[in-house]
Every structure is written in C-alpha cells, then in structure tokens.
Design an enzyme around this catalytic site. Structure first.
Site, mmCIF file in Angstrom:
data_model
loop_
_atom_site.group_PDB
_atom_site.id
_atom_site.type_symbol
_atom_site.label_atom_id
_atom_site.label_comp_id
_atom_site.label_asym_id
_atom_site.label_seq_id
_atom_site.Cartn_x
_atom_site.Cartn_y
_atom_site.Cartn_z
ATOM 1 N N ASP A 1 -44.138 -107.626 60.545
ATOM 2 C CA ASP A 1 -43.758 -108.892 59.909
ATOM 3 C C ASP A 1 -42.658 -108.558 58.925
ATOM 4 N N VAL A 2 -41.422 -108.938 59.204
ATOM 5 C CA VAL A 2 -40.296 -108.518 58.365
ATOM 6 C C VAL A 2 -40.404 -109.061 56.940
ATOM 7 N N PHE B 1 -27.078 -120.935 70.778
ATOM 8 C CA PHE B 1 -27.433 -120.056 71.899
ATOM 9 C C PHE B 1 -28.738 -120.524 72.537
ATOM 10 N N SER C 1 -37.942 -111.818 71.800
ATOM 11 C CA SER C 1 -37.407 -113.084 72.326
ATOM 12 C C SER C 1 -35.908 -113.190 72.079
ATOM 13 N N CYS D 1 -32.668 -109.579 63.929
ATOM 14 C CA CYS D 1 -32.662 -110.843 64.678
ATOM 15 C C CYS D 1 -33.891 -111.696 64.378
ATOM 16 N N TYR E 1 -33.003 -123.338 56.089
ATOM 17 C CA TYR E 1 -32.439 -122.471 57.119
ATOM 18 C C TYR E 1 -31.005 -122.104 56.784
ATOM 19 N N LYS F 1 -29.328 -118.414 55.809
ATOM 20 C CA LYS F 1 -28.248 -117.810 56.606
ATOM 21 C C LYS F 1 -26.984 -117.594 55.768
ATOM 22 N N SER G 1 -25.584 -117.350 60.776
ATOM 23 C CA SER G 1 -25.531 -118.509 61.671
ATOM 24 C C SER G 1 -24.344 -119.370 61.282
HETATM 25 C C1 LIG Z 1 -28.201 -127.562 65.096
HETATM 26 C C2 LIG Z 1 -26.965 -126.940 65.648
HETATM 27 C C3 LIG Z 1 -25.732 -127.799 65.392
HETATM 28 C C4 LIG Z 1 -24.460 -127.150 65.957
HETATM 29 C C5 LIG Z 1 -23.180 -127.927 65.564
HETATM 30 C C6 LIG Z 1 -21.998 -126.999 65.501
HETATM 31 C C7 LIG Z 1 -21.998 -126.230 64.186
HETATM 32 C C8 LIG Z 1 -21.563 -124.810 64.328
HETATM 33 C C9 LIG Z 1 -22.595 -123.960 65.011
HETATM 34 C C10 LIG Z 1 -23.898 -123.846 64.212
HETATM 35 C C11 LIG Z 1 -25.091 -123.553 65.097
HETATM 36 C C12 LIG Z 1 -26.254 -123.060 64.291
HETATM 37 C C13 LIG Z 1 -27.502 -122.960 65.148
HETATM 38 C C14 LIG Z 1 -28.688 -122.550 64.294
HETATM 39 O O1 LIG Z 1 -28.501 -121.291 63.720
HETATM 40 C C15 LIG Z 1 -29.936 -122.489 65.106
HETATM 41 C C16 LIG Z 1 -30.572 -123.825 65.125
HETATM 42 O O2 LIG Z 1 -30.131 -124.783 64.503
HETATM 43 S S1 LIG Z 1 -31.952 -123.950 66.101
HETATM 44 C C17 LIG Z 1 -32.553 -125.579 65.696
HETATM 45 C C18 LIG Z 1 -33.475 -125.489 64.504
HETATM 46 N N1 LIG Z 1 -34.080 -126.803 64.178
HETATM 47 C C19 LIG Z 1 -33.413 -127.745 63.459
HETATM 48 O O3 LIG Z 1 -32.255 -127.619 63.145
HETATM 49 C C20 LIG Z 1 -34.137 -129.001 63.028
HETATM 50 C C21 LIG Z 1 -34.325 -129.933 64.202
HETATM 51 N N2 LIG Z 1 -34.784 -131.217 63.666
HETATM 52 C C22 LIG Z 1 -36.042 -131.390 63.242
HETATM 53 O O4 LIG Z 1 -36.871 -130.520 63.182
HETATM 54 C C23 LIG Z 1 -36.367 -132.818 62.829
HETATM 55 O O5 LIG Z 1 -35.416 -133.660 63.410
HETATM 56 C C24 LIG Z 1 -36.317 -133.002 61.302
HETATM 57 C C25 LIG Z 1 -34.956 -132.608 60.754
HETATM 58 C C26 LIG Z 1 -37.412 -132.160 60.676
HETATM 59 C C27 LIG Z 1 -36.553 -134.469 60.994
HETATM 60 O O6 LIG Z 1 -37.763 -134.842 61.618
HETATM 61 P P1 LIG Z 1 -38.233 -136.364 61.589
HETATM 62 O O7 LIG Z 1 -38.167 -136.873 60.189
HETATM 63 O O8 LIG Z 1 -39.505 -136.432 62.342
HETATM 64 O O9 LIG Z 1 -37.110 -137.169 62.353
HETATM 65 P P2 LIG Z 1 -36.668 -136.981 63.865
HETATM 66 O O10 LIG Z 1 -36.879 -135.598 64.378
HETATM 67 O O11 LIG Z 1 -37.244 -138.108 64.645
HETATM 68 O O12 LIG Z 1 -35.115 -137.169 63.673
HETATM 69 C C28 LIG Z 1 -34.670 -138.324 62.985
HETATM 70 C C29 LIG Z 1 -33.361 -138.651 63.526
HETATM 71 O O13 LIG Z 1 -32.483 -137.605 63.143
HETATM 72 C C30 LIG Z 1 -31.901 -137.050 64.308
HETATM 73 N N3 LIG Z 1 -31.665 -135.611 64.141
HETATM 74 C C31 LIG Z 1 -32.573 -134.640 63.963
HETATM 75 N N4 LIG Z 1 -31.978 -133.440 63.892
HETATM 76 C C32 LIG Z 1 -30.644 -133.681 64.029
HETATM 77 C C33 LIG Z 1 -29.460 -132.844 64.056
HETATM 78 N N5 LIG Z 1 -29.552 -131.489 63.925
HETATM 79 N N6 LIG Z 1 -28.251 -133.413 64.222
HETATM 80 C C34 LIG Z 1 -28.171 -134.771 64.372
HETATM 81 N N7 LIG Z 1 -29.235 -135.627 64.378
HETATM 82 C C35 LIG Z 1 -30.439 -135.071 64.194
HETATM 83 C C36 LIG Z 1 -32.928 -137.315 65.406
HETATM 84 O O14 LIG Z 1 -32.320 -137.262 66.668
HETATM 85 C C37 LIG Z 1 -33.383 -138.687 65.042
HETATM 86 O O15 LIG Z 1 -32.400 -139.620 65.448
HETATM 87 P P3 LIG Z 1 -32.874 -141.105 65.895
HETATM 88 O O16 LIG Z 1 -33.906 -140.904 66.976
HETATM 89 O O17 LIG Z 1 -33.478 -141.701 64.630
HETATM 90 O O18 LIG Z 1 -31.601 -141.733 66.363
HETATM 91 N N1 LIG Z 2 -30.394 -119.507 68.986
HETATM 92 C C1 LIG Z 2 -29.410 -119.929 68.218
HETATM 93 O O1 LIG Z 2 -28.690 -120.886 68.510
HETATM 94 C C2 LIG Z 2 -29.122 -119.227 66.927
HETATM 95 C C3 LIG Z 2 -27.942 -119.539 66.273
HETATM 96 C C4 LIG Z 2 -27.629 -118.878 65.078
HETATM 97 C C5 LIG Z 2 -28.484 -117.916 64.569
HETATM 98 N N2 LIG Z 2 -29.634 -117.652 65.231
HETATM 99 C C6 LIG Z 2 -30.504 -116.620 64.661
HETATM 100 O O2 LIG Z 2 -30.680 -115.592 65.629
HETATM 101 C C7 LIG Z 2 -31.920 -114.916 65.385
HETATM 102 C C8 LIG Z 2 -32.715 -114.849 66.685
HETATM 103 O O3 LIG Z 2 -33.043 -116.177 67.025
HETATM 104 P P1 LIG Z 2 -33.383 -116.611 68.536
HETATM 105 O O4 LIG Z 2 -32.533 -117.775 68.852
HETATM 106 O O5 LIG Z 2 -33.370 -115.411 69.411
HETATM 107 O O6 LIG Z 2 -34.860 -117.152 68.340
HETATM 108 P P2 LIG Z 2 -36.232 -116.798 69.040
HETATM 109 O O7 LIG Z 2 -37.206 -117.742 68.435
HETATM 110 O O8 LIG Z 2 -36.058 -116.726 70.512
HETATM 111 O O9 LIG Z 2 -36.549 -115.280 68.527
HETATM 112 C C9 LIG Z 2 -36.898 -115.031 67.201
HETATM 113 C C10 LIG Z 2 -37.888 -113.884 67.197
HETATM 114 O O10 LIG Z 2 -38.177 -113.537 65.847
HETATM 115 C C11 LIG Z 2 -39.561 -113.282 65.747
HETATM 116 N N3 LIG Z 2 -40.024 -113.454 64.370
HETATM 117 C C12 LIG Z 2 -40.136 -114.607 63.680
HETATM 118 N N4 LIG Z 2 -40.604 -114.363 62.449
HETATM 119 C C13 LIG Z 2 -40.801 -113.022 62.355
HETATM 120 C C14 LIG Z 2 -41.281 -112.167 61.345
HETATM 121 N N5 LIG Z 2 -41.695 -112.646 60.163
HETATM 122 N N6 LIG Z 2 -41.333 -110.837 61.596
HETATM 123 C C15 LIG Z 2 -40.952 -110.348 62.796
HETATM 124 N N7 LIG Z 2 -40.494 -111.102 63.810
HETATM 125 C C16 LIG Z 2 -40.424 -112.437 63.579
HETATM 126 C C17 LIG Z 2 -40.199 -114.276 66.705
HETATM 127 O O11 LIG Z 2 -41.518 -113.880 67.070
HETATM 128 C C18 LIG Z 2 -39.226 -114.250 67.869
HETATM 129 O O12 LIG Z 2 -39.599 -113.287 68.832
HETATM 130 C C19 LIG Z 2 -32.614 -115.714 64.276
HETATM 131 O O13 LIG Z 2 -32.373 -115.066 63.031
HETATM 132 C C20 LIG Z 2 -31.885 -117.061 64.287
HETATM 133 O O14 LIG Z 2 -31.910 -117.696 63.022
HETATM 134 C C21 LIG Z 2 -29.998 -118.268 66.400
#
Ligand SMILES: CCCCCCCCCCCCC[C@H](O)CC(=O)SCCNC(=O)CCNC(=O)[C@H](O)C(C)(C)COP(=O)(O)OP(=O)(O)OC[C@H]1O[C@@H](n2cnc3c(N)ncnc32)[C@H](O)[C@@H]1OP(=O)(O)O
Ligand SMILES: NC(=O)c1ccc[n+]([C@@H]2O[C@H](COP(=O)([O-])OP(=O)(O)OC[C@H]3O[C@@H](n4cnc5c(N)ncnc54)[C@H](O)[C@@H]3O)[C@@H](O)[C@H]2O)c1
Length: 257
Positions: free
Chosen positions: A59-60, A195, A15, A86, A162, A166, A149
């Site tokens: 499974d890494v 991304f 993926s 990845c 997370y 990272k 990240s």
């Molecule tokens: C996330 C990227 C930010 C990029 C900014 C630029 C920075 C530089 C680049 C960094 C990029 C990194 C990218 C990263 O490697 C990959 C990812 O991040 S993939 C995403 C992974 N998932 C998450 O980050 C968590 C997402 N959130 C959740 O799972 C849930 O919100 C929670 C944190 C578990 C909380 O759950 P709950 O208690 O149920 O509450 P809600 O979900 O209803 O949220 C409450 C409230 O908070 C707001 N909120 C949630 N997440 C964020 C956030 N990341 N930023 C801001 N606000 C957030 C949500 O909208 C709700 O707001 P409300 O509805 O109450 O106004």
């Molecule tokens: N997408 C973004 O914005 C973003 C930003 C920063 C960093 N990253 C990082 O980039 C990498 C790839 O993420 P992505 O966005 O492609 O996500 P994705 O969910 O599309 O792909 C992740 C893949 O990892 C595999 N995986 C999960 N756990 C595993 C395990 N234990 N063993 C083997 N495989 C496993 C999943 O099956 C999936 O195919 C991740 O490390 C993520 O943290 C993603």
C-alpha cells in the site's frame, strides 16, 4: 541507462499503465518488482513474466508497507535502479453536492495515495538507489518516473482532490531532482491524457465519449497503456531527460464547458 538486467520497481503494477510499464521494461530486459494492493492480479503478473518478476502486496500510502516492499526487492534482486509510480486512485466529488461539502475522507484518501504514496516510493527507492555503483556508461545510480496527469492543469468536474494530487506530483519533480542529482539519480514525471484503463471506466460513459470526441486532437482516441509504457522505457533509457514533466495526451485540451 541500459535496462538489461537492471531492477525496476513499478507501483500500480496490477492494472492499466503500471501493468503496461511492467511489460515494456521486462521486454527491455529489466527484472520487475511489481507493487500493488491487488494480490490476485499481482499473481497474474507474476505468471505472465515468470522468473523475471517478483511482486509484493504494498500500500503506497503506508510508509511501513513501502519500506517492507523495497526491502523485499533488495533481498530478492539486490538492487533498485528504476522506480515507476503508477499507483493511483481517482475518487471524486463535487466541492459542494446536495448542500454537503466535499468529504474530507475522500480528499485525504486521494492525497495519501497519489501524492504521499508517490513520495513514499521516491524516498525509499532513492535510499536503495544510492547503494548502486554508478552505471559504467552513464554514471547514473537510478531513475524515478512518476505519473502526474493532464488534470494537474485541466482538472474536471469532481476532481479537486485528484487534480491537486497530480499538480503536487508535477510540483515535486524539480526539487526532488535537485536533491538527488548529486547522487546520480534522475526524476521525471509523465502527464498522461485520457488512457483506456480501469480508472477511466469510472467516468460517466457519455462524459468520456464526449471528451474523446471534443477534446482529443489527434489521434482522436484514448491512449493505450503500451503507448504510456513506451515513454516510461524511453525516459529510463535516455539519461538526458531529468527534472521535467512530459505530456502524452494526443493534444487533448479541455473546453470550458
Ligand atoms: C476527465 C478527463 C477529461 C479530459 C479532457 C482533456 C484534458 C486534458 C487531459 C486530462 C486527462 C486527465 C485524465 C485523468 O488523469 C484520469 C481521469 O480523469 S479518470 C476519471 C476519474 N473520475 C472523475 O473524473 C470523476 C467522474 N465523475 C464523477 O465521479 C461524478 O460525476 C461526480 C463528479 C462525483 C459527480 O457525481 P454526481 O453528483 O452524482 O453527478 P453525476 O455523476 O450525475 O454528474 C452530474 C453531471 O455532471 C456531468 N459530469 C460528471 N463528470 C463530468 C466531467 N468530467 N466532465 C463533464 N461533465 C461531467 C455528468 O455527466 C452529469 O451531467 P448531466 O447528466 O447532469 O447532464
Ligand atoms: N487512465 C488515465 O486516463 C490516466 C490519466 C492520467 C493519469 N493517470 C494516472 O496513471 C496512474 C495509473 O492509472 P491507471 O489508469 O492505470 O488506473 P488503474 O486503476 O488501471 O490502475 C491503478 C492501480 O493502482 C493500484 N493502487 C491503487 N491504490 C493503491 C495503493 N494505495 N497502493 C498500491 N497500489 C494501489 C490499483 O490497485 C490499480 O492496480 C494513476 O496514478 C492515475 O492517476 C491515469
């Protein structure tokens, strides 16, 4: 190193960024060994890349699974020259939610996959790489590319585990590169911004859109897996890149609120 006929192990190959990396390295002539937990989507990768690829369900986070996967790669292709980490998960929780503490099960899972899983691949791929003769042109035996990240220093709501995982990947880059330099093995990490992959689909939609609108400088959009993969290919080909973490995030910067 020149990638024609080299062997590249890519985790998370089923993926997103890992799948994109498989495509880019295959286009450069490398043979691909795709690791993932998702057997069905690995089959699709094999179909897409044909003879140039093999896959293994790995499974890494499981040391024995990683060792078996590297052994399968050696049996099939006889060497490992490139390893790309990845595989990752982004399970999230707030430090305290509804009076309950961040679940330790969530913390342990994220650290086990993103940090320990990355180090499992590093350790076993490095052992395999040390069996390579030094590359005729560059003297290298291998290159290891990890995925950190932007969250490592700009973690979001819910990303304690997370972001810690990272930051750990970024933190291990230099000492591991120091350990492996005498063997001609480079270690470079990438810190992507946002991304467009399945992982980001886990963000509340209004959150990801607001992030794009407010925090991504230019181009003002999410990155594409092929843009990440182009950097992976360049790192593998550019011998002078080592012991560093490279951001690819269109200038994304988190605002306080
Ligand atoms: C996330 C990227 C930010 C990029 C900014 C630029 C920075 C530089 C680049 C960094 C990029 C990194 C990218 C990263 O490697 C990959 C990812 O991040 S993939 C995403 C992974 N998932 C998450 O980050 C968590 C997402 N959130 C959740 O799972 C849930 O919100 C929670 C944190 C578990 C909380 O759950 P709950 O208690 O149920 O509450 P809600 O979900 O209803 O949220 C409450 C409230 O908070 C707001 N909120 C949630 N997440 C964020 C956030 N990341 N930023 C801001 N606000 C957030 C949500 O909208 C709700 O707001 P409300 O509805 O109450 O106004
Ligand atoms: N997408 C973004 O914005 C973003 C930003 C920063 C960093 N990253 C990082 O980039 C990498 C790839 O993420 P992505 O966005 O492609 O996500 P994705 O969910 O599309 O792909 C992740 C893949 O990892 C595999 N995986 C999960 N756990 C595993 C395990 N234990 N063993 C083997 N495989 C496993 C999943 O099956 C999936 O195919 C991740 O490390 C993520 O943290 C993603």
């Amino acid at each position: 190193m020149q990638l024609q006929d080299k062997v590249a192990v890519v985790t998370g190959a089923a993926s997103g960024l890992g799948l994109g990396s498989c495509r880019a390295l295959a286009a450069a002539g490398a043979r691909i060994v795709g690791f993932d937990r998702d057997a069905d989507r690995l089959a699709a990768l094999r179909d897409a890349l044909g003879e140039q690829a093999m896959t293994a369900v790995v499974d890494v986070a499981d040391e024995a699974s990683v060792k078996a996967g590297i052994d399968q790669a050696m049996a099939a292709f006889g060497a490992v020259h490139v390893a790309v980490n990845c595989a990752g998960v982004a399970d999230s929780a707030k430090t305290v939610s509804k009076g309950e503490p961040f679940p330790l099960t969530t913390w342990n899972k994220v650290i086990a996959v993103n940090l320990t899983g990355t180090f499992n691949i590093i350790r076993f791929a490095a052992v395999a790489m040390m069996r390579n003769a030094p590359d005729g042109d560059t003297g290298e035996r291998g290159v290891i590319i990890n995925t950190s990240s932007g969250a490592a220093w700009q973690g979001q709501v819910g990303q304690a585990a997370y972001a810690a995982s990272k930051a750990g990947v970024m933190g291990l880059t230099l000492p591991v590169a120091r350990d492996l330099a005498e063997h001609g093995i480079r270690v470079v990490s990438i810190a992507p911004g946002l991304f467009d992959t399945a992982m980001v689909a886990g963000l509340p939609p209004k959150v990801s859109q607001s992030i794009v609108d407010r925090m991504i400088l230019y181009p003002n959009r999410m990155g594409r897996p092929d843009e990440f993969a182009a950097l992976v290919r360049h790192i593998a080909e550019n011998t002078y890149l080592n012991a560093t973490t490279i951001s690819v995030d269109a200038g994304a910067r988190m605002q306080a609120r």
